[in-house]
Design a protein around this motif. Structure first.
Motif, mmCIF file in Angstrom:
data_model
loop_
_atom_site.group_PDB
_atom_site.id
_atom_site.type_symbol
_atom_site.label_atom_id
_atom_site.label_comp_id
_atom_site.label_asym_id
_atom_site.label_seq_id
_atom_site.Cartn_x
_atom_site.Cartn_y
_atom_site.Cartn_z
ATOM 1 N N LYS A 62 38.178 -1.888 -51.955
ATOM 2 C CA LYS A 62 37.060 -1.404 -52.700
ATOM 3 C C LYS A 62 35.755 -1.238 -51.466
ATOM 4 O O LYS A 62 35.662 -2.070 -50.996
ATOM 5 N N ARG A 63 35.328 0.115 -51.589
ATOM 6 C CA ARG A 63 34.387 0.248 -50.816
ATOM 7 C C ARG A 63 33.061 -0.627 -51.272
ATOM 8 O O ARG A 63 32.998 -0.801 -52.262
ATOM 9 N N ASN A 64 32.347 -1.017 -49.992
ATOM 10 C CA ASN A 64 31.133 -1.766 -50.347
ATOM 11 C C ASN A 64 30.164 -1.288 -49.343
ATOM 12 O O ASN A 64 30.283 -0.982 -48.262
ATOM 13 N N PHE A 65 28.863 -1.599 -49.820
ATOM 14 C CA PHE A 65 27.597 -1.223 -48.794
ATOM 15 C C PHE A 65 27.374 -2.518 -48.200
ATOM 16 O O PHE A 65 27.359 -3.686 -48.699
ATOM 17 N N ASN A 66 27.026 -2.267 -46.804
ATOM 18 C CA ASN A 66 26.930 -3.678 -46.062
ATOM 19 C C ASN A 66 25.722 -3.076 -44.923
ATOM 20 O O ASN A 66 26.181 -2.205 -44.201
ATOM 21 N N LEU A 67 24.572 -3.542 -45.252
ATOM 22 C CA LEU A 67 23.563 -3.204 -44.343
ATOM 23 C C LEU A 67 23.642 -3.442 -42.783
ATOM 24 O O LEU A 67 23.528 -2.649 -42.025
ATOM 25 N N SER A 68 23.983 -4.770 -42.532
ATOM 26 C CA SER A 68 24.407 -5.088 -41.269
ATOM 27 C C SER A 68 25.487 -4.299 -40.515
ATOM 28 O O SER A 68 25.196 -3.694 -39.436
ATOM 29 N N ARG A 69 26.565 -3.744 -41.251
ATOM 30 C CA ARG A 69 27.290 -2.886 -40.745
ATOM 31 C C ARG A 69 26.749 -1.591 -40.261
ATOM 32 O O ARG A 69 27.026 -0.874 -39.547
ATOM 33 N N MET A 70 26.046 -1.068 -41.380
ATOM 34 C CA MET A 70 25.274 0.149 -41.455
ATOM 35 C C MET A 70 24.436 0.425 -40.061
ATOM 36 O O MET A 70 24.350 1.251 -39.252
ATOM 37 N N ILE A 71 23.619 -0.578 -39.836
ATOM 38 C CA ILE A 71 22.736 -0.774 -38.838
ATOM 39 C C ILE A 71 23.524 -0.795 -37.392
ATOM 40 O O ILE A 71 23.250 -0.067 -36.448
#
Length: 158
Positions: A62-71
């Protein structure tokens, strides 16, 4: 994109192979641990992550949003000394050259099987969350690059 990341990991593995003869070098001004520790840790991560991803059920991704990963993925950077490695990827107290070589061969072998995996094979990271195949390869590239930079600094400033 996936092929590019696999090729980058192959290059990283070749660089590790070149550093193995210097596995005992330590430079406390750069890192508390040796070149061998850095290499062993990287190889444990690569081998463990690829094995885990290979065993994952692609239907459960399942796709998930992760701020740490994005940054951090966006910056293409992992800060030094901020994360704590899980015990399973910590090197043993005594690192042996033959163990590094054995792990390196295993990593090369596992890397060859990645292309057969589905895009939704995945890996669950403690900080970055659930990573797709593409994101997992990105993480492995970023993580390995981070530790190889430390190895180069250890060797350059010894």
């Amino acid at each position: 994109m996936t092929d590019t990341k696999i090729e980058k990991l192959r290059i990283h593995l070749s660089q590790m192979e070149e550093y193995i003869p210097k596995f005992e070098v330590i430079n406390k001004s750069v890192s508390k641990v040796s070149v061998g520790w850095q290499l062993d840790h990287c190889l444990k991560v690569i081998n463990g992550v690829i094995k885990t991803m290979s065993k994952s059920n692609p239907q459960e991704y399942k796709r998930n949003f992760n701020l740490s990963r994005m940054i951090l993925f966006g910056l293409n950077f992992i800060p030094r000394g901020k994360a704590k490695s899980p015990k399973v990827v910590l090197p043993p107290e005594t690192i042996l050259k033959q163990d590094l070589l054995k792990q390196l061969l295993k990593a090369k072998d596992l890397l060859e099987g990645i292309e057969q995996l589905q895009d939704t094979n995945h890996f669950k990271h403690l900080i970055f969350g659930t990573l797709s195949k593409k994101q997992t390869l990105r993480f492995l590239d970023l993580h390995t690059h981070h530790h190889l930079k430390i190895v180069r600094d250890i060797l350059e400033f010894q």
